[in-house]
Design a protein around this motif. Structure first.
Motif, short mmCIF file in Angstrom:
data_model
loop_
_atom_site.label_atom_id
_atom_site.label_comp_id
_atom_site.label_asym_id
_atom_site.label_seq_id
_atom_site.Cartn_x
_atom_site.Cartn_y
_atom_site.Cartn_z
N ASP A 436 0.83 -1.21 0.00
CA ASP A 436 0.00 0.00 0.00
C ASP A 436 0.86 1.26 0.00
O ASP A 436 0.57 2.23 -0.70
CB ASP A 436 -0.91 0.01 1.24
N VAL A 439 2.34 2.03 -3.41
CA VAL A 439 1.33 2.64 -4.28
C VAL A 439 1.13 4.11 -3.92
O VAL A 439 1.04 4.99 -4.79
CB VAL A 439 -0.02 1.87 -4.18
N MET A 440 1.06 4.40 -2.59
CA MET A 440 0.84 5.77 -2.14
C MET A 440 2.02 6.68 -2.48
O MET A 440 1.83 7.85 -2.82
CB MET A 440 0.58 5.79 -0.64
N LYS A 442 4.00 6.36 -5.04
CA LYS A 442 3.91 6.62 -6.48
C LYS A 442 2.84 7.68 -6.75
O LYS A 442 3.05 8.62 -7.53
CB LYS A 442 3.58 5.33 -7.21
N SER A 443 1.69 7.54 -6.09
CA SER A 443 0.59 8.49 -6.24
C SER A 443 1.00 9.88 -5.75
O SER A 443 0.64 10.90 -6.34
CB SER A 443 -0.64 7.99 -5.48
N GLU A 446 3.09 11.57 -8.33
CA GLU A 446 2.26 12.02 -9.45
C GLU A 446 1.51 13.30 -9.08
O GLU A 446 1.37 14.22 -9.91
CB GLU A 446 1.27 10.92 -9.84
N ASP A 447 1.02 13.39 -7.83
CA ASP A 447 0.33 14.59 -7.37
C ASP A 447 1.25 15.80 -7.37
O ASP A 447 0.84 16.93 -7.66
CB ASP A 447 -0.23 14.37 -5.96
#
Length: 540
Positions: A436, A439-440, A442-443, A446-447
């Motif tokens: 998890d 994934v966070m 990476k997110s 991107e933000d």
């Protein structure tokens, strides 16, 4: 205070032509709705208040300075964000009139309402209107009913408070959970909000905390270990999981002595619902008082346990023997703190360090008050442990039933198998959380690229997630090591025999053994001791 409403305020009379009769008012519209109405966001009732009051102001030809809203706030407390902002704007001279749908929207505490209507508003040259109650401080003659309406609102709030408390107590006696957020390690059942189910992501952390304490770690040591490993604290975890939870000033709340202690003392982890531990002093105050354990509402077997009653009892027993600090000694678990006492004056024995590096215990009464109070009663920690072990082995060898010990040992071996399953469950949970976080992260990147968050926000969240990741990786390796050791252990029968032999020939004490077997150890002069067992010592 109610009588003060009826007194004519001279300052208000003098302001009649200057402020209260002019038409160019800058109006602050105030709307409030209690949380008990069960609405979220801006409810329809708030919308109705806004629409009605906006039309009223426009019909009068006045200017709307701003609209202040407190949706979901009780009228008993005046510490509401919308109301506090209104007061600030009044002090800044941005508002010359406050208007509400009725007086109860302003508040339900008649003393506080009186303060604002009689003192604060006039002193700041502000006119107040409660439309539906026909209250207008610009028209003194029409305000005779104001104090009675304020008292009625206050009585209404008191009555509601009693009814709510009665409903909550009924639910408590039924074993239903009534808190806003589930205790750490649990979550609310999606099918029934008053029922708790185990949160598989963090329940292993709770089990581990109990095991750490039993093995000798203190509250602060456990908190430090969890922080170093990046394990989310209760406040941080709730903030991550629930949008409505407010962590307060701390951006990344840490584990602390008190947060660890609160979990280890909570019987909820044994499947017991213990509520009504505190209560408000009265319906107007936010202050609470802690209730004695005999006044708690306790219902057993309401949900699945995370901790066995036996382990909870062990922790509770160890807590009774509180550690005493000692100068010069390393801040670690002190074996005899809370157990060793002076055999003459009764004061506790305190630790100190010899030049050789060895630790010994001396009478704290002697240390504080000198020879006039007591003598030194000095004894090396190692020697005291050996003397107790010698007496304990003598007791066990002479009176222990080997077959009964075998049965107990078999229970311990079976419990180890359960521990292995717990380690496997925690390993799965840690592995999932690592995925998890990846994934966070990476997110998060991107933000940042899209401009959703700035550099400072990115670094704050990145460092927090990365620290948690490092701690989880360390825990992952630790769990794998535990499982490898478990798998390499000898067969069950050999382990049982080994446990029996270890018990009969005990070579090392720990605080759990002391807590289970010994009430206290009295240290006499000339390195003599008297052991007070919790069970009767047949050797004596």
């Amino acid at each position: 205070m109610a009588g003060s409403y009826l007194k004519e305020d001279k300052s208000m009379s003098q302001l009649g032509s200057d402020n209260y009769q002019r038409e160019n008012y800058h109006v602050g519209i105030y709307c409030r709705l209690s949380h008990e109405d069960g609405e979220t966001g801006e409810s329809n009732s708030i919308g109705n208040q806004k629409a009605m009051l906006t039309k009223y102001v426009m019909d009068k030809g006045w200017s709307i300075a701003d609209i202040y809203i407190d949706d979901g706030y009780t009228g008993v407390s005046f510490e509401r964000p919308g109301f506090m902002r209104l007061l600030q704007d009044i002090k800044a001279k941005k508002i010359s009139m406050v208007i509400t749908k009725d007086m109860s929207r302003l508040g339900r505490d008649y003393i506080q309402v009186g303060h604002y209507i009689e003192k604060f508003f006039p002193e700041n040259r502000v006119r107040f209107i409660a439309v539906n109650d026909n209250i207008d401080t610009g028209n003194l003659e029409g305000n005779d009913m104001t104090p009675f309406k304020a008292v009625i609102n206050d009585m209404y709030c008191k009555d509601i408070s009693k009814k709510v408390r009665s409903v909550f107590n009924h639910k408590r006696h039924e074993g239903k959970f009534i808190g806003a957020f589930a205790p750490y390690g649990y979550e609310k059942d999606p099918k029934d909000n008053s029922h708790l189910i185990i949160d598989k992501e963090i329940a292993p952390t709770v089990r581990r905390m109990f095991q750490l304490y039993i093995s000798g770690y203190g509250f602060t040591a456990i908190a430090k270990k969890l922080n170093e490993e990046g394990i989310p604290s209760p406040a941080y975890y709730k903030n991550r999981k629930y949008e409505t939870f407010n962590v307060g000033k701390a951006r990344v709340p840490k584990w602390s002595h008190s947060s660890v202690k609160a979990i280890l003392k909570n019987p909820v982890y044994t499947g017991v619902m213990a509520q009504n531990k505190s209560r408000k002093i009265n319906y107007k105050s936010r202050k609470t008082e802690n209730l004695q354990e005999k006044d708690w509402i306790v219902v057993e077997g309401t949900h699945e346990a995370i901790i066995s009653p036996e382990d909870f009892k062990k922790v509770k027993t160890l807590m009774k023997h509180k550690n005493n600090d000692f100068s010069g000694a390393k801040k670690a678990v002190k074996l005899f703190s809370g157990f060793a006492f002076c055999g003459d004056c009764g004061e506790y024995m305190t630790y100190t360090k010899a030049p050789s590096g060895n630790y010994f215990l001396i009478c704290s009464g002697y240390k504080r008050f000198g020879k006039s109070h007591c003598t030194r009663h000095s004894i090396l920690e190692e020697k005291l442990e050996e003397m107790i072990l010698k007496d304990f082995r003598k007791l066990v060898r002479k009176f222990a039933d080997r077959e009964r010990l075998k049965k107990k040992a078999e229970q311990v071996v079976n419990k180890r198998k359960t521990s292995k399953n717990m380690y496997e469950d925690e390993l799965t949970s840690v592995d999932k959380r690592l995925g998890d976080i990846q994934v966070m992260l990476k997110s998060l990147y991107e933000d940042k690229v899209k401009g959703v968050i700035d550099e400072e926000q990115f670094l704050e969240f990145y460092n927090a997630f990365n620290k948690e990741k490092v701690g989880l990786n360390n825990r992952y390796d630790e769990l794998k090591k535990f499982l490898n050791i478990t798998e390499k252990q000898e067969d069950k029968q050999k382990k049982v025999e080994q446990l029996v032999d270890d018990t009969l020939n005990l070579k090392k004490l720990n605080r759990l053994i002391l807590a289970e077997m010994i009430e206290k150890v009295e240290v006499l002069e000339f390195e003599d001791i008297k052991i007070n067992y919790k069970i009767k010592n047949p050797c004596q």
